[in-house]
Design a protein around this motif. Sequence first.
Motif, mmCIF file in Angstrom:
data_model
loop_
_atom_site.group_PDB
_atom_site.id
_atom_site.type_symbol
_atom_site.label_atom_id
_atom_site.label_comp_id
_atom_site.label_asym_id
_atom_site.label_seq_id
_atom_site.Cartn_x
_atom_site.Cartn_y
_atom_site.Cartn_z
ATOM 1 N N GLN A 1 4.178 26.328 0.233
ATOM 2 C CA GLN A 1 4.530 24.972 -0.220
ATOM 3 C C GLN A 1 4.614 24.053 0.999
ATOM 4 O OE1 GLN A 1 5.209 24.418 -3.615
ATOM 5 N NE2 GLN A 1 5.192 22.240 -3.170
ATOM 6 N N THR A 2 3.901 22.922 0.958
ATOM 7 C CA THR A 2 3.892 21.997 2.096
ATOM 8 C C THR A 2 4.517 20.645 1.769
ATOM 9 O OG1 THR A 2 1.677 21.223 1.502
ATOM 10 C CG2 THR A 2 1.836 23.058 3.073
ATOM 11 N N SER A 3 4.767 20.389 0.505
ATOM 12 C CA SER A 3 5.373 19.106 0.126
ATOM 13 C C SER A 3 6.096 19.284 -1.204
ATOM 14 C CB SER A 3 4.306 18.009 0.003
ATOM 15 O OG SER A 3 3.399 18.310 -1.052
ATOM 16 N N ARG A 4 6.908 18.340 -1.517
ATOM 17 C CA ARG A 4 7.584 18.380 -2.804
ATOM 18 C C ARG A 4 7.791 16.951 -3.315
ATOM 19 N NH1 ARG A 4 13.774 20.370 -1.515
ATOM 20 N NH2 ARG A 4 14.171 19.117 0.349
ATOM 21 N N PRO A 5 7.942 16.795 -4.635
ATOM 22 C CA PRO A 5 8.090 15.437 -5.195
ATOM 23 C C PRO A 5 9.386 14.793 -4.728
ATOM 24 C CG PRO A 5 8.511 17.097 -6.870
ATOM 25 C CD PRO A 5 7.975 17.824 -5.678
ATOM 26 N N TYR A 6 9.386 13.488 -4.763
ATOM 27 C CA TYR A 6 10.558 12.763 -4.278
ATOM 28 C C TYR A 6 10.712 11.439 -5.037
ATOM 29 C CZ TYR A 6 7.208 9.836 -1.708
ATOM 30 O OH TYR A 6 6.186 8.976 -1.380
ATOM 31 N N SER A 7 11.873 10.853 -4.889
ATOM 32 C CA SER A 7 12.165 9.516 -5.412
ATOM 33 C C SER A 7 12.328 8.558 -4.246
ATOM 34 C CB SER A 7 13.453 9.538 -6.250
ATOM 35 O OG SER A 7 13.320 10.407 -7.342
ATOM 36 N N GLY A 8 12.220 7.273 -4.519
ATOM 37 C CA GLY A 8 12.367 6.287 -3.469
ATOM 38 C C GLY A 8 11.166 6.292 -2.535
ATOM 39 N N TYR A 9 11.446 6.066 -1.248
ATOM 40 C CA TYR A 9 10.378 5.917 -0.257
ATOM 41 C C TYR A 9 10.361 7.069 0.732
ATOM 42 C CZ TYR A 9 10.230 0.919 -1.564
ATOM 43 O OH TYR A 9 10.123 -0.273 -2.237
ATOM 44 N N GLN A 10 9.231 7.177 1.418
ATOM 45 C CA GLN A 10 9.169 7.854 2.693
ATOM 46 C C GLN A 10 9.192 6.763 3.751
ATOM 47 O OE1 GLN A 10 5.490 10.061 2.059
ATOM 48 N NE2 GLN A 10 6.643 11.968 2.055
ATOM 49 N N MET A 11 9.922 7.013 4.825
ATOM 50 C CA MET A 11 10.077 5.989 5.854
ATOM 51 C C MET A 11 9.024 6.160 6.940
ATOM 52 S SD MET A 11 11.950 3.340 6.637
ATOM 53 C CE MET A 11 12.412 2.318 8.022
ATOM 54 N N ALA A 12 8.283 5.085 7.219
ATOM 55 C CA ALA A 12 7.287 5.096 8.295
ATOM 56 C C ALA A 12 7.866 4.376 9.502
ATOM 57 C CB ALA A 12 5.996 4.422 7.828
ATOM 58 N N LEU B 1 7.784 5.861 -4.381
ATOM 59 C CA LEU B 1 7.296 4.514 -4.087
ATOM 60 C C LEU B 1 6.402 4.479 -2.843
ATOM 61 C CD1 LEU B 1 10.625 2.593 -4.768
ATOM 62 C CD2 LEU B 1 8.559 2.493 -6.154
ATOM 63 N N GLY B 2 5.985 5.635 -2.367
ATOM 64 C CA GLY B 2 5.125 5.643 -1.190
ATOM 65 C C GLY B 2 5.903 5.359 0.082
ATOM 66 N N TYR B 3 5.230 4.764 1.059
ATOM 67 C CA TYR B 3 5.845 4.493 2.349
ATOM 68 C C TYR B 3 6.584 3.164 2.353
ATOM 69 C CZ TYR B 3 3.706 8.358 4.883
ATOM 70 O OH TYR B 3 3.367 9.584 5.341
ATOM 71 N N LEU B 4 7.751 3.177 2.972
ATOM 72 C CA LEU B 4 8.463 1.963 3.343
ATOM 73 C C LEU B 4 8.262 1.817 4.843
ATOM 74 C CD1 LEU B 4 10.448 -0.381 2.764
ATOM 75 C CD2 LEU B 4 12.308 1.238 3.224
ATOM 76 N N SER C 1 0.859 -1.185 0.000
ATOM 77 C CA SER C 1 0.000 0.000 0.000
ATOM 78 C C SER C 1 0.891 1.229 0.000
ATOM 79 C CB SER C 1 -0.908 0.008 1.232
ATOM 80 O OG SER C 1 -1.557 1.256 1.350
ATOM 81 N N PRO C 2 0.520 2.279 -0.729
ATOM 82 C CA PRO C 2 1.349 3.497 -0.745
ATOM 83 C C PRO C 2 1.223 4.325 0.523
ATOM 84 C CG PRO C 2 -0.609 3.796 -2.081
ATOM 85 C CD PRO C 2 -0.617 2.365 -1.630
ATOM 86 N N THR C 3 0.352 3.927 1.428
ATOM 87 C CA THR C 3 0.201 4.648 2.690
ATOM 88 C C THR C 3 0.730 3.809 3.838
ATOM 89 O OG1 THR C 3 -2.019 3.764 2.996
ATOM 90 C CG2 THR C 3 -1.829 5.858 1.824
ATOM 91 N N ALA C 4 1.103 4.494 4.910
ATOM 92 C CA ALA C 4 1.690 3.794 6.041
ATOM 93 C C ALA C 4 0.609 3.063 6.834
ATOM 94 C CB ALA C 4 2.406 4.781 6.947
#
Length: 577
Positions: A526-537, A497-500, A373-376
């Motif tokens: 601005q509250t967010s910006r695009p990214y590569s890889g994951y966000q870590m949960a 890739l969403g959350y890891l 799932s792309p969400t934590a």
Amino acid sequence: GMAAQTVDLTGVSVLQVANNGSVPNTTPAIAHGSSGWPTTGQRLGDTASTSNSVFWLTNGTSGTSTSTAYAVTAADGSYPPATGDNPSTKSDGAWKPQWTSYSAGSTCDATTALTDLKFFNCYVPKGSVADSYSWVKAQVQAAIAANPSNYTTSAALQSLVNSLTSQGNSSDAGNSAPSHADNTSHRWNVTMTAGNANGCTQSTGTVGTPLDTPIDPPSSEKFYTNTPGTIHNVPSTDTSCYTATVSLQVGTCNVALVAGVCVNIGNYAWGNGTAVLGGGQSMAQFQATFTVKKTTTTTTTTPATSTFPSMSDVTQYQIGFNGNKSNNTFGTNGPGDLYVEGSLGHTMALVADDDVILTGATGPDGTNPASPSPTAPNPDTVASSATAALLMVGRNEVHVYHPVKCRITDATMIGNTDPGWCPDDLSGLDTNVTSSTWVPAQQYVNMRTDLAGMTIHAAIFSLGNSDAHITCPQPPNGGGTCGGEFTVDNYGRGASLGYLTEIGTLAMAHHAPVGEEWRIPDTIGQTSRPYSGYQMAQQYWNLKALIAATPDVANLLQTTSSSSSLWHIVSVSTANS
């Protein structure tokens, strides 16, 4: 060591992958190269082979071969002669009856016309059919259908037809002169001609429709690059036409007849029964045109393969993780890496002498790691169903497999780019905010979108064994390589890739990147910006309640600590952004 193997781990509590130590005496059967690893790593755009693949599985044998097959036909038009017919006026496919009459009756005498099918019926076998002509057709067709390769020449076909018609010959048929001056002496002769005739057209080298038969790869595991193979058949046909002409000869007076008696008694000749001019002549009976097709098929087999790594993958896989390591503590010839994913039904420890590489989600029984799932997720909810624990120890690193390929596919541009990088990657060259087209991360494309939203259930220990002078993290071509990290390959490349999510324990010498945000214009609000890889949960909790509810975890984690929490953060080091 092992590729595409099914292993029953029931009852196994510890699985350790050791380094190779030294070059083996023989090349491993599955993992190719003198050490089981490629010596230089794959080059982007190369063709996978035994020299640049870590794992190499094939189905089918490469090569080209030829085979020859024959098809011989003499198809009739199903004409059944009937008394009163003039068979020579009838159409009968590749057959051509030449009798001009078909009289009733089953007995013949000296007055029976040689051009009457009745005479042929009197002597040549009929079998179970109504007339000898139909019997001959059936016998010929059965013979060439059963063994076509036996009847590919004019001589062989002549022999076949003659073996049938000659059964009606009189006993003196083989003599140079007949014993009688009438049709009491009779013989059927077969002559052959070659060339276009009666619906058959000769040709050489006619190429037929190629046929491709797919070969399935030896593995369906998505970790491999699975490439189907092909059996490519190209037929080429030579067509020859042979026409057998059957004629009848009978005893003939070779000089003259006086009151119906041949002058010079005994001076007979094979002919058409007509005195004076009949010697050496014959009477037409029928023709059969044979179509002989010799088909030579050239078969080229391209094997199906299941290989790692992909030749489209920018990541460089070599001795020592990603080829950047200046020293491999546990041997220079084999990394001792463990690639792992999947669910587990019992508590188990996995130990790698070098790196643990997570190629997919891992989970205890009761979870489905194949549905990211792309969400934590909420770790309290997920962990409540766990009845087993997984321990993963990388004596060097633990990292997540994340292959990427180049957005640009031009072979010349790729060939002029250093291995491990893609064309138009301006990393380090432009420190300004660039358009999205030129963002370095955008020069790469994720090869495994199914890795998005990965969840890992495990106690992870990334111990680190590399040289102390290496600055962490290293550049992103393959991930952090300084050792003792939990990181992601190509963390700064490709789409997000969403959350890891890591549910369990995470212990590492360095807090390495798992993703990287892109530079964007400084915009108010601005509250967010695009990214590569994951966000870590990551969510931290007290494990006392879990230990009380999960005996297997209690066996893994000791409860003798006097601290308020059994596991807690000792220190955190963060990578430069």
